[in-house]
Design a protein around this motif. Structure first.
Motif, PDB file in Angstrom:
ATOM      1  N   ILE A   1       0.868  -1.172   0.000  1.00 60.15           N
ATOM      2  CA  ILE A   1       0.000   0.000   0.000  1.00 60.15           C
ATOM      3  C   ILE A   1       0.905   1.223   0.000  1.00 60.15           C
ATOM      4  CG2 ILE A   1      -1.941  -1.126   1.176  1.00 60.15           C
ATOM      5  CD1 ILE A   1      -0.996   0.305   3.764  1.00 60.15           C
ATOM      6  N   ALA A   2       0.356   2.397  -0.290  1.00 61.07           N
ATOM      7  CA  ALA A   2       1.154   3.628  -0.263  1.00 61.07           C
ATOM      8  C   ALA A   2       1.726   3.813   1.141  1.00 61.07           C
ATOM      9  CB  ALA A   2       0.295   4.822  -0.656  1.00 61.07           C
ATOM     10  N   ALA A   3       3.024   4.057   1.202  1.00 58.78           N
ATOM     11  CA  ALA A   3       3.691   4.125   2.498  1.00 58.78           C
ATOM     12  C   ALA A   3       5.103   4.672   2.307  1.00 58.78           C
ATOM     13  CB  ALA A   3       3.735   2.724   3.143  1.00 58.78           C
ATOM     14  N   GLY A   4       5.916   4.517   3.348  1.00 60.87           N
ATOM     15  CA  GLY A   4       7.322   4.890   3.305  1.00 60.87           C
ATOM     16  C   GLY A   4       7.633   6.051   4.215  1.00 60.87           C
ATOM     17  N   ILE A   5       8.832   6.000   4.811  1.00 61.07           N
ATOM     18  CA  ILE A   5       9.255   7.073   5.716  1.00 61.07           C
ATOM     19  C   ILE A   5      10.285   7.997   5.078  1.00 61.07           C
ATOM     20  CG2 ILE A   5       8.652   5.768   7.794  1.00 61.07           C
ATOM     21  CD1 ILE A   5      11.725   5.309   8.173  1.00 61.07           C
ATOM     22  N   GLY A   6      10.734   7.656   3.873  1.00 61.62           N
ATOM     23  CA  GLY A   6      11.634   8.553   3.159  1.00 61.62           C
ATOM     24  C   GLY A   6      13.107   8.200   3.191  1.00 61.62           C
ATOM     25  N   THR A   7      13.457   7.069   3.818  1.00 67.95           N
ATOM     26  CA  THR A   7      14.845   6.628   3.774  1.00 67.95           C
ATOM     27  C   THR A   7      15.109   5.943   2.431  1.00 67.95           C
ATOM     28  OG1 THR A   7      14.327   4.464   4.719  1.00 67.95           O
ATOM     29  CG2 THR A   7      14.878   6.250   6.283  1.00 67.95           C
ATOM     30  N   TYR A   8      16.356   5.650   2.147  1.00 65.33           N
ATOM     31  CA  TYR A   8      16.671   4.944   0.904  1.00 65.33           C
ATOM     32  C   TYR A   8      16.020   3.565   0.904  1.00 65.33           C
ATOM     33  CZ  TYR A   8      19.192   3.155  -3.106  1.00 65.33           C
ATOM     34  OH  TYR A   8      19.500   2.625  -4.334  1.00 65.33           O
TER      35      TYR A   8
ATOM     36  N   VAL B   1      14.955  17.589  -8.241  1.00 60.76           N
ATOM     37  CA  VAL B   1      15.017  16.273  -7.625  1.00 60.76           C
ATOM     38  C   VAL B   1      16.178  15.516  -8.264  1.00 60.76           C
ATOM     39  CG1 VAL B   1      12.530  16.205  -7.162  1.00 60.76           C
ATOM     40  CG2 VAL B   1      13.422  15.161  -9.256  1.00 60.76           C
ATOM     41  N   LEU B   2      16.592  14.472  -7.616  1.00 58.94           N
ATOM     42  CA  LEU B   2      17.607  13.585  -8.179  1.00 58.94           C
ATOM     43  C   LEU B   2      16.929  12.290  -8.581  1.00 58.94           C
ATOM     44  CD1 LEU B   2      20.387  14.108  -5.482  1.00 58.94           C
ATOM     45  CD2 LEU B   2      20.195  15.219  -7.710  1.00 58.94           C
ATOM     46  N   ILE B   3      17.205  11.818  -9.792  1.00 55.75           N
ATOM     47  CA  ILE B   3      16.646  10.550 -10.240  1.00 55.75           C
ATOM     48  C   ILE B   3      17.714   9.475 -10.083  1.00 55.75           C
ATOM     49  CG2 ILE B   3      17.198  11.041 -12.660  1.00 55.75           C
ATOM     50  CD1 ILE B   3      14.607   9.466 -13.392  1.00 55.75           C
ATOM     51  N   GLU B   4      17.305   8.318  -9.610  1.00 58.58           N
ATOM     52  CA  GLU B   4      18.202   7.194  -9.297  1.00 58.58           C
ATOM     53  C   GLU B   4      19.372   7.660  -8.419  1.00 58.58           C
ATOM     54  OE1 GLU B   4      17.158   4.361  -9.549  1.00 58.58           O
ATOM     55  OE2 GLU B   4      15.777   4.339 -11.233  1.00 58.58           O
ATOM     56  N   PRO B   5      19.051   8.256  -7.269  1.00 66.38           N
ATOM     57  CA  PRO B   5      20.094   8.796  -6.384  1.00 66.38           C
ATOM     58  C   PRO B   5      20.873   7.703  -5.662  1.00 66.38           C
ATOM     59  CG  PRO B   5      18.005   8.827  -5.266  1.00 66.38           C
ATOM     60  CD  PRO B   5      17.723   8.360  -6.677  1.00 66.38           C
ATOM     61  N   ARG B   6      22.035   8.080  -5.196  1.00 62.07           N
ATOM     62  CA  ARG B   6      22.837   7.188  -4.345  1.00 62.07           C
ATOM     63  C   ARG B   6      22.265   7.212  -2.936  1.00 62.07           C
ATOM     64  NH1 ARG B   6      25.512  10.471  -0.940  1.00 62.07           N
ATOM     65  NH2 ARG B   6      26.149  12.537  -1.631  1.00 62.07           N
ATOM     66  N   LYS B   7      22.699   6.287  -2.119  1.00 60.44           N
ATOM     67  CA  LYS B   7      22.355   6.314  -0.700  1.00 60.44           C
ATOM     68  C   LYS B   7      23.127   7.434  -0.025  1.00 60.44           C
ATOM     69  CE  LYS B   7      21.360   1.451   0.236  1.00 60.44           C
ATOM     70  NZ  LYS B   7      21.706   0.293   1.059  1.00 60.44           N
ATOM     71  N   GLY B   8      22.643   7.873   1.137  1.00 59.25           N
ATOM     72  CA  GLY B   8      23.427   8.765   1.970  1.00 59.25           C
ATOM     73  C   GLY B   8      23.014  10.218   2.027  1.00 59.25           C
ATOM     74  N   TYR B   9      21.958  10.603   1.309  1.00 55.27           N
ATOM     75  CA  TYR B   9      21.512  11.994   1.406  1.00 55.27           C
ATOM     76  C   TYR B   9      20.782  12.216   2.730  1.00 55.27           C
ATOM     77  CZ  TYR B   9      22.782  12.704  -3.450  1.00 55.27           C
ATOM     78  OH  TYR B   9      23.486  12.808  -4.631  1.00 55.27           O
ATOM     79  N   LEU B  10      20.775  13.471   3.170  1.00 56.41           N
ATOM     80  CA  LEU B  10      20.114  13.863   4.400  1.00 56.41           C
ATOM     81  C   LEU B  10      18.624  13.554   4.310  1.00 56.41           C
ATOM     82  CD1 LEU B  10      20.636  15.315   7.113  1.00 56.41           C
ATOM     83  CD2 LEU B  10      20.139  17.465   5.937  1.00 56.41           C
ATOM     84  N   ILE B  11      18.080  12.953   5.378  1.00 59.43           N
ATOM     85  CA  ILE B  11      16.654  12.640   5.375  1.00 59.43           C
ATOM     86  C   ILE B  11      15.973  13.203   6.622  1.00 59.43           C
ATOM     87  CG2 ILE B  11      16.872  10.550   3.978  1.00 59.43           C
ATOM     88  CD1 ILE B  11      16.344   9.063   6.740  1.00 59.43           C
TER      89      ILE B  11
ATOM     90  N   ARG C   1      13.642  16.320   1.904  1.00 61.47           N
ATOM     91  CA  ARG C   1      14.646  15.420   2.496  1.00 61.47           C
ATOM     92  C   ARG C   1      14.093  13.998   2.580  1.00 61.47           C
ATOM     93  NH1 ARG C   1      17.233  19.224   7.246  1.00 61.47           N
ATOM     94  NH2 ARG C   1      18.111  20.763   5.806  1.00 61.47           N
ATOM     95  N   LYS C   2      13.588  13.534   1.435  1.00 70.19           N
ATOM     96  CA  LYS C   2      12.989  12.205   1.346  1.00 70.19           C
ATOM     97  C   LYS C   2      13.413  11.512   0.055  1.00 70.19           C
ATOM     98  CE  LYS C   2       9.412  12.819   4.485  1.00 70.19           C
ATOM     99  NZ  LYS C   2       9.724  12.346   5.804  1.00 70.19           N
ATOM    100  N   TYR C   3      13.618  10.208   0.177  1.00 69.77           N
ATOM    101  CA  TYR C   3      13.715   9.353  -0.993  1.00 69.77           C
ATOM    102  C   TYR C   3      12.291   8.924  -1.325  1.00 69.77           C
ATOM    103  CZ  TYR C   3      18.763   8.830  -0.360  1.00 69.77           C
ATOM    104  OH  TYR C   3      20.114   9.057  -0.253  1.00 69.77           O
ATOM    105  N   ALA C   4      12.012   8.722  -2.604  1.00 66.76           N
ATOM    106  CA  ALA C   4      10.695   8.274  -3.050  1.00 66.76           C
ATOM    107  C   ALA C   4      10.884   7.231  -4.148  1.00 66.76           C
ATOM    108  CB  ALA C   4       9.882   9.465  -3.563  1.00 66.76           C
TER     109      ALA C   4
END
Length: 149
Positions: free
Chosen positions: A29-36, A126-136, A69-72
């Motif tokens: 279902i739609a969800a996520g906290i914004g980490t990688y 926005v960044l597409i296909e970003p690396r891990k490690g950005y501020l969240i 400050r979220k990954y999606a």
């Protein structure tokens, strides 16, 4: 890349008052906290060509949204009906691709969710296909105060 970002909530999802998604990848279902590892569900435009369906960005495409400050991650579709390619999500906004992030709001009112969506809507990088490690700033967007940086 530069996009037009909007939000959708538990209250204005299709169907309303649900977290159902059309292209599950990580979440059911739609969800996520914004980490990688637990990115927020993102809806994108799509088109129907005969019996073929194609999304503007493939399911599983990740983005990093610095202003939130979220990954999606693409896991849902934005736009309904028999010809979604005629709607704004597929057409875009002033030449910018349209991304629609799930803000949740299921534990708040529809009005609070709507104010949050209005606050985050706009043209942004926005960044597409970003690396891990950005501020969240982890957590569901509405439930954590709808922080915009």
């Amino acid at each position: 890349m530069t996009v037009f970002l909007t939000g959708y909530s538990y209250w204005d999802n299709t169907p309303p008052a649900s977290a159902i998604i059309g292209r599950p990848v990580i979440h059911t279902i739609a969800a996520g906290i914004g980490t990688y590892d637990d990115p927020v569900t993102l809806a994108v435009g799509w088109r129907i060509d005969g019996s073929e369906v194609s999304e503007d960005f493939p399911p599983g495409t990740r983005f990093y949204i610095p202003r939130l400050r979220k990954y999606a991650i693409v896991e849902d579709l934005c736009g309904d009906g028999a010809k979604p390619q005629g709607g704004p999500c597929h057409i875009g906004w002033d030449g910018y691709p349209w991304l629609d992030i799930y803000v949740d709001g299921s534990t708040r009112t529809a009005e609070i969710s709507q104010r949050c969506m209005e606050k985050l809507t706009g043209i942004q990088s926005v960044l597409i296909e970003p690396r891990k490690g950005y501020l969240i700033s982890p957590g569901p967007i509405v439930e954590t105060g709808c922080k915009v940086f």
